[in-house]
Design an enzyme around this catalytic site. Structure first.
Site, PDB file in Angstrom:
ATOM      1  N   GLY A  24       0.865  -1.179   0.000  1.00 54.07           N
ATOM      2  CA  GLY A  24       0.000   0.000   0.000  1.00 54.07           C
ATOM      3  C   GLY A  24       0.895   1.219   0.000  1.00 54.07           C
ATOM      4  O   GLY A  24       2.126   1.098   0.029  1.00 54.07           O
ATOM      5  N   SER A  25       0.272   2.388   0.003  1.00 53.42           N
ATOM      6  CA  SER A  25       1.046   3.633  -0.093  1.00 53.42           C
ATOM      7  C   SER A  25       2.135   3.726   0.977  1.00 53.42           C
ATOM      8  O   SER A  25       3.284   4.059   0.689  1.00 53.42           O
ATOM      9  CB  SER A  25       0.100   4.820   0.031  1.00 53.42           C
ATOM     10  OG  SER A  25      -0.737   4.632   1.168  1.00 53.42           O
ATOM     11  N   GLU A  27       3.883   1.629   2.414  1.00 54.79           N
ATOM     12  CA  GLU A  27       5.012   0.692   2.331  1.00 54.79           C
ATOM     13  C   GLU A  27       5.902   0.975   1.132  1.00 54.79           C
ATOM     14  O   GLU A  27       7.008   0.436   1.032  1.00 54.79           O
ATOM     15  CB  GLU A  27       4.528  -0.759   2.214  1.00 54.79           C
ATOM     16  CG  GLU A  27       3.784  -1.259   3.426  1.00 54.79           C
ATOM     17  CD  GLU A  27       2.378  -0.703   3.482  1.00 54.79           C
ATOM     18  OE1 GLU A  27       1.688  -0.736   2.463  1.00 54.79           O
ATOM     19  OE2 GLU A  27       1.996  -0.184   4.554  1.00 54.79           O
ATOM     20  N   GLU A  46      -4.100 -10.481   2.463  1.00 51.35           N
ATOM     21  CA  GLU A  46      -3.049 -10.622   3.468  1.00 51.35           C
ATOM     22  C   GLU A  46      -3.049 -11.976   4.172  1.00 51.35           C
ATOM     23  O   GLU A  46      -2.013 -12.424   4.667  1.00 51.35           O
ATOM     24  CB  GLU A  46      -3.132  -9.476   4.468  1.00 51.35           C
ATOM     25  CG  GLU A  46      -2.651  -8.133   3.899  1.00 51.35           C
ATOM     26  CD  GLU A  46      -3.696  -7.404   3.046  1.00 51.35           C
ATOM     27  OE1 GLU A  46      -4.778  -7.981   2.776  1.00 51.35           O
ATOM     28  OE2 GLU A  46      -3.434  -6.257   2.660  1.00 51.35           O
ATOM     29  N   HIS A  69       0.024  -3.895   4.801  1.00 54.74           N
ATOM     30  CA  HIS A  69      -0.417  -2.520   4.677  1.00 54.74           C
ATOM     31  C   HIS A  69      -1.212  -2.067   5.900  1.00 54.74           C
ATOM     32  O   HIS A  69      -2.396  -2.388   6.043  1.00 54.74           O
ATOM     33  CB  HIS A  69      -1.267  -2.368   3.409  1.00 54.74           C
ATOM     34  CG  HIS A  69      -1.688  -0.945   3.166  1.00 54.74           C
ATOM     35  ND1 HIS A  69      -0.834   0.122   3.331  1.00 54.74           N
ATOM     36  CD2 HIS A  69      -2.863  -0.422   2.764  1.00 54.74           C
ATOM     37  CE1 HIS A  69      -1.470   1.244   3.050  1.00 54.74           C
ATOM     38  NE2 HIS A  69      -2.709   0.952   2.702  1.00 54.74           N
ATOM     39  N   HIS A 276     -10.463 -30.204  22.356  1.00 48.97           N
ATOM     40  CA  HIS A 276     -11.379 -29.429  21.502  1.00 48.97           C
ATOM     41  C   HIS A 276     -12.787 -29.407  22.073  1.00 48.97           C
ATOM     42  O   HIS A 276     -13.581 -28.549  21.745  1.00 48.97           O
ATOM     43  CB  HIS A 276     -11.377 -30.013  20.076  1.00 48.97           C
ATOM     44  CG  HIS A 276     -12.134 -29.201  19.070  1.00 48.97           C
ATOM     45  ND1 HIS A 276     -12.398 -29.641  17.801  1.00 48.97           N
ATOM     46  CD2 HIS A 276     -12.671 -27.963  19.135  1.00 48.97           C
ATOM     47  CE1 HIS A 276     -13.081 -28.716  17.129  1.00 48.97           C
ATOM     48  NE2 HIS A 276     -13.259 -27.687  17.922  1.00 48.97           N
ATOM     49  N   GLY A 396      -6.310 -24.649  14.082  1.00 53.34           N
ATOM     50  CA  GLY A 396      -7.715 -24.863  13.740  1.00 53.34           C
ATOM     51  C   GLY A 396      -8.300 -23.751  12.887  1.00 53.34           C
ATOM     52  O   GLY A 396      -9.432 -23.859  12.441  1.00 53.34           O
TER      53      GLY A 396
HETATM   54  C1  LIG Z   1     -11.465 -19.372  10.225  1.00 50.12           C
HETATM   55  C2  LIG Z   1     -12.404 -20.482  10.563  1.00 50.12           C
HETATM   56  N1  LIG Z   1     -13.725 -20.315  10.379  1.00 50.12           N
HETATM   57  C3  LIG Z   1     -14.584 -21.324  10.675  1.00 50.12           C
HETATM   58  C4  LIG Z   1     -14.122 -22.503  11.193  1.00 50.12           C
HETATM   59  C5  LIG Z   1     -15.084 -23.620  11.583  1.00 50.12           C
HETATM   60  N2  LIG Z   1     -14.957 -24.823  10.771  1.00 50.12           N
HETATM   61  C6  LIG Z   1     -14.290 -25.905  11.215  1.00 50.12           C
HETATM   62  S1  LIG Z   1     -14.324 -27.172  10.155  1.00 50.12           S
HETATM   63  C7  LIG Z   1     -15.208 -26.286   9.021  1.00 50.12           C
HETATM   64  C8  LIG Z   1     -15.611 -26.898   7.733  1.00 50.12           C
HETATM   65  C9  LIG Z   1     -14.526 -26.941   6.724  1.00 50.12           C
HETATM   66  O1  LIG Z   1     -15.063 -27.343   5.506  1.00 50.12           O
HETATM   67  P1  LIG Z   1     -14.270 -28.137   4.416  1.00 50.12           P
HETATM   68  O2  LIG Z   1     -12.935 -27.540   4.207  1.00 50.12           O
HETATM   69  O3  LIG Z   1     -15.148 -28.278   3.243  1.00 50.12           O
HETATM   70  O4  LIG Z   1     -13.991 -29.549   5.080  1.00 50.12           O
HETATM   71  P2  LIG Z   1     -15.033 -30.680   5.488  1.00 50.12           P
HETATM   72  O5  LIG Z   1     -15.532 -30.327   6.844  1.00 50.12           O
HETATM   73  O6  LIG Z   1     -16.124 -30.693   4.470  1.00 50.12           O
HETATM   74  O7  LIG Z   1     -14.200 -31.891   5.495  1.00 50.12           O
HETATM   75  C10 LIG Z   1     -15.477 -25.007   9.508  1.00 50.12           C
HETATM   76  C11 LIG Z   1     -16.208 -23.980   8.767  1.00 50.12           C
HETATM   77  C12 LIG Z   1     -12.721 -22.607  11.403  1.00 50.12           C
HETATM   78  N3  LIG Z   1     -12.182 -23.702  11.938  1.00 50.12           N
HETATM   79  N4  LIG Z   1     -11.888 -21.604  11.060  1.00 50.12           N
END
Ligand SMILES: Cc1ncc(C[n+]2csc(CCOP(=O)(O)OP(=O)(O)O)c2C)c(N)n1
Ligand SMILES: [Mg+2]
Length: 522
Positions: A24-25, A27, A46, A69, A276, A396
């Protein structure tokens, strides 16, 4: 000498001549008379920039340099900064700031509390008090990023700083791998020697620390079964080794039951344990003792039980190997059973996809995975058998895998890279395909298309949903990944028939350029 030339010299000394960014500007002054020995890797959002840099840093074992940026760019980057923090990936993240003289007037595209914005997911964050302090801040940031446990650091740099005159700054040698205390190594070694049925639980830090071979030797010496810690971002033990036991899920009660019967559990480079879902009761079965070797003092502090040595995993394991071997050898325990072959079906299963990949890939191929509900079948049918050939995120946070594969492939042009990405996961940072195409990287992107967020649907019963109850916001109809790839300069093909899969994958893996294989699965 100006701040810019001093910083470029430092980056050369640190072998950080690849700059990942989206400019961006504020940088632009860094790039005046941009030297030939530097390369700028552009990411079109990003999160892509940080994901690529993370993969690159892990595969080169050195910090990667990032330029973002101002506040808006850091905001977009934040999800993958969180992931780099959990991955313990060394990143020197710089971001532009408005010129110092106009900061009192809240200028356009400034960052009001620049150093606070990426916290708490950076090890250190600074906006130097004077322009001429920028080289020192970058050097200090580099050393902090590289000190175990590694991680991202953040430096906010006002736009007018780059032209300031300053003195050169020489790079230093900062060695920070720590040996464990001999007394504690004795305690751990004695516990292992006296154990009747020891188990190892290995985490990402083993492979990250280059301790792969040493951990195999230690496991063989003790005839210990080896489990993988929940949510490991790297593979730290050959998954076809006779002592390999399998993968622990992030669930307390299940971990207790899987490890039942082991009197000593040795967590190496792993938290004990990452959960988890809510769980109750003890963290290990009664009578079992936990010992731990970890490079992260914070994990050491929250471990609920046991004796922990905070040190380099590699040096700690070498110290254990330097002790006299135990006199009586235990019987060799039985590791994980070989998986049953799975049959072709229509629609095809993820297990069949993984089995086919395992049949045709070279074992040195690097796999980068982000496909939540496909992970179990991958773990069963696609064993990872070599060090530094598997990457996923420890956080995750989705949106990491696709760009990380690009960064890994950029670092390892000698290797083939397979990216196994869920259809949902791929859409968080699909622009990484453009970077792969521009860089001409030999990546096979396997998009596992089940048309939904399957992992969330599978998870729903744990939150009280009844079987078959619809779950809002989890359907992904109508995405054409081949069109998305072609629109970014990357070719691809859809496969829906099991009998076509093998030939398509063999062809994709032979290509010297990125290629998308969209696989329809049940
Ligand atoms: C940034 C983010 N947003 C939402 C989630 C919640 N989440 C965990 S698994 C999942 C599904 C992922 O879908 P896909 O890649 O199609 O894999 P599948 O579950 O179908 O195997 C989501 C949305 C997360 N872990 N991280
Ligand atoms: Mg899906």
């Amino acid at each position: 000498m100006t701040v810019r030339t001093a910083v470029l010299d430092l980056l050369r000394a640190f072998r950080m001549t690849t700059i990942f960014g989206n400019p961006g500007s504020t940088e632009l002054p860094l790039f005046r008379q941009f030297p030939d020995d530097f390369r700028y890797v552009l990411g079109l959002q990003e999160s892509v920039v940080v994901g690529m840099a993370d993969g690159y840093a892990q595969a080169t074992r050195n910090a990667a340099f990032i330029n973002l940026h101002s506040a808006a760019g850091v905001g977009h980057a934040m999800g993958n900064i969180f992931t780099a923090w959990k991955n313990r990936t060394p990143l020197v993240i710089t971001a532009g700031q408005q010129a110092r003289s106009i900061l009192p007037f809240e200028p356009f595209l400034f960052s009001s509390q620049a150093t606070e914005l990426p916290k708490p997911y950076v090890k250190w964050s600074v906006e130097p008090a004077r322009g001429e302090d920028v080289p020192h801040a970058i050097a200090r940031g580099y050393y902090i990023a590289m000190q175990p446990p590694r991680g991202p650091v953040f430096i906010s740099i006002p736009a007018d700083d780059w032209e300031k005159p300053c003195d050169p700054l020489a790079a230093r040698v900062v060695s920070s791998a720590l040996r464990p205390e001999p007394r504690v190594i004795d305690e751990i070694g004695n516990a292992l020697d006296a154990a009747e049925r020891p188990a190892f639980v290995v985490g990402a830090a083993v492979d990250r620390d280059g301790a792969w071979d040493d951990v195999i030797r230690l496991a063989e010496r003790h005839n210990a079964l080896v489990w993988v810690a929940p949510m490991s971002g790297r593979c730290s033990f050959p998954e076809n080794h006779p002592l390999f036991a399998g993968f622990l899920p992030p669930m307390r009660e299940t971990i207790v039951s899987l490890l039942r019967g082991h009197d000593v559990v040795f967590a190496l480079g792993a938290a004990a344990f990452t959960y988890h879902v809510e769980g109750f009761g003890p963290h290990l079965a009664e009578g079992a003792r936990l010992i731990q070797l970890i490079d992260d003092p914070s994990i050491a502090a929250w471990s609920p039980t046991g004796t922990t040595a905070v040190a380099s995993i590699r040096l700690g394991v070498q110290d254990l190997l330097a002790r006299a071997a135990p006199s009586s050898r235990r019987e060799v325990p039985t590791g994980r059973a070989k998986p049953q072959r799975t049959e072709a079906s229509s629609p095809m299963t993820v297990a069949f996809l993984m089995q086919t990949l395992a049949d045709i890939r070279d074992p040195g191929t690097i796999v980068v995975e982000e496909a939540p509900s496909s992970r179990r079948p991958m773990q069963t049918h696609l064993p990872i058998v070599r060090s530094e050939t598997f990457y996923t995120m420890c956080s995750g946070g989705l949106g990491y895998g696709l760009p990380a594969a690009v960064g890994v492939a950029l670092a390892r042009r000698d290797r083939k890279v397979i990216a196994l990405i869920g259809d949902g996961s791929s859409m968080y940072s699909i622009q990484a395909l453009w970077s792969a195409a521009q860089l001409g990287l030999a990546i096979t992107f396997v998009i596992i298309k089940n048309g939904r967020y399957a992992a969330l649907q599978e998870f729903a019963p744990a939150f009280g949903f009844t079987a078959g109850e619809p779950l809002a916001g989890t359907g992904l109809p109508g995405i054409d990944f081949i069109a998305l790839a072609r629109g970014q300069g990357c070719d691809g093909v859809n496969v829906s028939l099991a009998e076509d899969l093998r030939d398509v994958l063999v062809d994709a893996l032979r290509r010297p350029v990125p290629f998308v294989v969209e696989v329809d699965v049940s």
